[in-house]
Design an enzyme around this catalytic site. Sequence first.
Site, PDB file in Angstrom:
ATOM      1  N   HIS A  76       0.851  -1.189   0.000  1.00  2.00           N
ATOM      2  CA  HIS A  76       0.000   0.000   0.000  1.00  2.00           C
ATOM      3  C   HIS A  76       0.887   1.240   0.000  1.00  2.00           C
ATOM      4  CE1 HIS A  76       1.043   0.179   4.220  1.00  2.00           C
ATOM      5  NE2 HIS A  76       0.462  -0.979   4.470  1.00  2.00           N
TER       6      HIS A  76
ATOM      7  N   HIS B 257       4.038   1.296   2.173  1.00  2.00           N
ATOM      8  CA  HIS B 257       5.202   0.578   1.639  1.00  2.00           C
ATOM      9  C   HIS B 257       5.865   1.397   0.528  1.00  2.00           C
ATOM     10  CE1 HIS B 257       2.603  -2.960   2.987  1.00  2.00           C
ATOM     11  NE2 HIS B 257       3.715  -3.180   3.648  1.00  2.00           N
TER      12      HIS B 257
HETATM   13  P1  AMP Z   1       4.539  -5.442   6.424  1.00  2.00           P
HETATM   14  O1  AMP Z   1       4.438  -5.799   4.991  1.00  2.00           O
HETATM   15  O2  AMP Z   1       3.240  -5.093   7.060  1.00  2.00           O
HETATM   16  O3  AMP Z   1       5.342  -6.424   7.216  1.00  2.00           O
HETATM   17  O4  AMP Z   1       5.367  -4.099   6.474  1.00  2.00           O
HETATM   18  C1  AMP Z   1       6.599  -3.980   5.816  1.00  2.00           C
HETATM   19  C2  AMP Z   1       7.234  -2.698   6.229  1.00  2.00           C
HETATM   20  O5  AMP Z   1       6.362  -1.620   5.908  1.00  2.00           O
HETATM   21  C3  AMP Z   1       7.495  -2.620   7.745  1.00  2.00           C
HETATM   22  O6  AMP Z   1       8.726  -1.968   7.961  1.00  2.00           O
HETATM   23  C4  AMP Z   1       6.345  -1.790   8.224  1.00  2.00           C
HETATM   24  O7  AMP Z   1       6.621  -1.075   9.415  1.00  2.00           O
HETATM   25  C5  AMP Z   1       6.149  -0.837   7.058  1.00  2.00           C
HETATM   26  N1  AMP Z   1       4.803  -0.283   7.067  1.00  2.00           N
HETATM   27  C6  AMP Z   1       3.630  -0.962   7.040  1.00  2.00           C
HETATM   28  N2  AMP Z   1       2.586  -0.105   7.113  1.00  2.00           N
HETATM   29  C7  AMP Z   1       3.120   1.134   7.197  1.00  2.00           C
HETATM   30  C8  AMP Z   1       2.576   2.447   7.310  1.00  2.00           C
HETATM   31  N3  AMP Z   1       1.262   2.669   7.365  1.00  2.00           N
HETATM   32  N4  AMP Z   1       3.428   3.498   7.370  1.00  2.00           N
HETATM   33  C9  AMP Z   1       4.769   3.303   7.344  1.00  2.00           C
HETATM   34  N5  AMP Z   1       5.351   2.087   7.236  1.00  2.00           N
HETATM   35  C10 AMP Z   1       4.542   1.020   7.169  1.00  2.00           C
END
Ligand code: AMP
Length: 286
Positions: A36, A39
């Site tokens: 999203h 990312h």
């Molecule tokens: P995930 O795919 O949810 O494991 O997230 C991958 C990376 O994206 C991790 O470092 C998360 O902290 C970051 N991330 C996920 N959602 C957000 C967001 N809303 N704002 C900033 N970073 C995010």
Amino acid sequence: MALQVIRGISQLRSVLDKHRQTGERIVCVPTMGNLHEGHMALIQLAHKHGEVVVATIFVNPLQFGLNEDWDQYPRTFDSDVDKLNSVNCHYLFFPTDEEMYPFGMDNQTRVFCPTMTDVLCGASRPGHFEGVTTVVTKLFHIADPDVAIFGEKDWQQLAVIRRMVADLCMRVKIVGAPIARDHDGLALSSRNAFISEDERPRANQLNKSLNWAREQILSGNKDYGRIEAQAKQQILDAGFRPDYFSVCNAQNLAPALDEDTDLAILGALFTEGARLIDNVQLKIER
Ligand code: AMP
């Protein structure tokens, strides 16, 4: 250069070695996919820290508990590739479970960061952070990045990874990226897809309560225990079950002491179909 998708460890190593030999810096952005805007912002930030940007997508079974949503976690490879292309990401490392855990998960050597991982999210997700630190260590050994970007949305994860990197003398530089939010303050998350239509207008309550708690502390309220209890009540009143709501030392995540000036307020709540997390930071003058 269009995004190149790489599934094998040795293949990724050989392409990245060529870049490294020409002096280019490698920046890694680990994810679980279902990408999203949050990312995308991480990838855009990655371009500022080096010449070669490597995203990874791996829904890491080691960090999911037995009753958690590993099998339901949204897998959206084709649209993820389009999104990565739209922000000029260079490589996507997209390994299979067998590539990452060739001897099986039970036999996998683990990386364990103590104390900071059995509180907050770690308290309700036993073993979760051990799965995270283990897979992130593996990804660092595979890609050998100069810099890795993690979102502040997962503040505890970011703090744990910073500690792991310091404790294990890893060379990689860890950069945190600000939280990307929806128009009403709800932190963007792949798990927001599990919020029902009925719940969605209220789902920003966690963010509202975090901001309320922040304002309370900034205006001089030092009764953190009472602030936490009131915030949990606000969450209940909005129709959700709070998991935790905690005013912490921003670095070591211990409950904030009177003398702490660098604070993080972290919270988690359960909707019917998801568990949402969020946090805010604040510095107080003494
Ligand atoms: P995930 O795919 O949810 O494991 O997230 C991958 C990376 O994206 C991790 O470092 C998360 O902290 C970051 N991330 C996920 N959602 C957000 C967001 N809303 N704002 C900033 N970073 C995010």
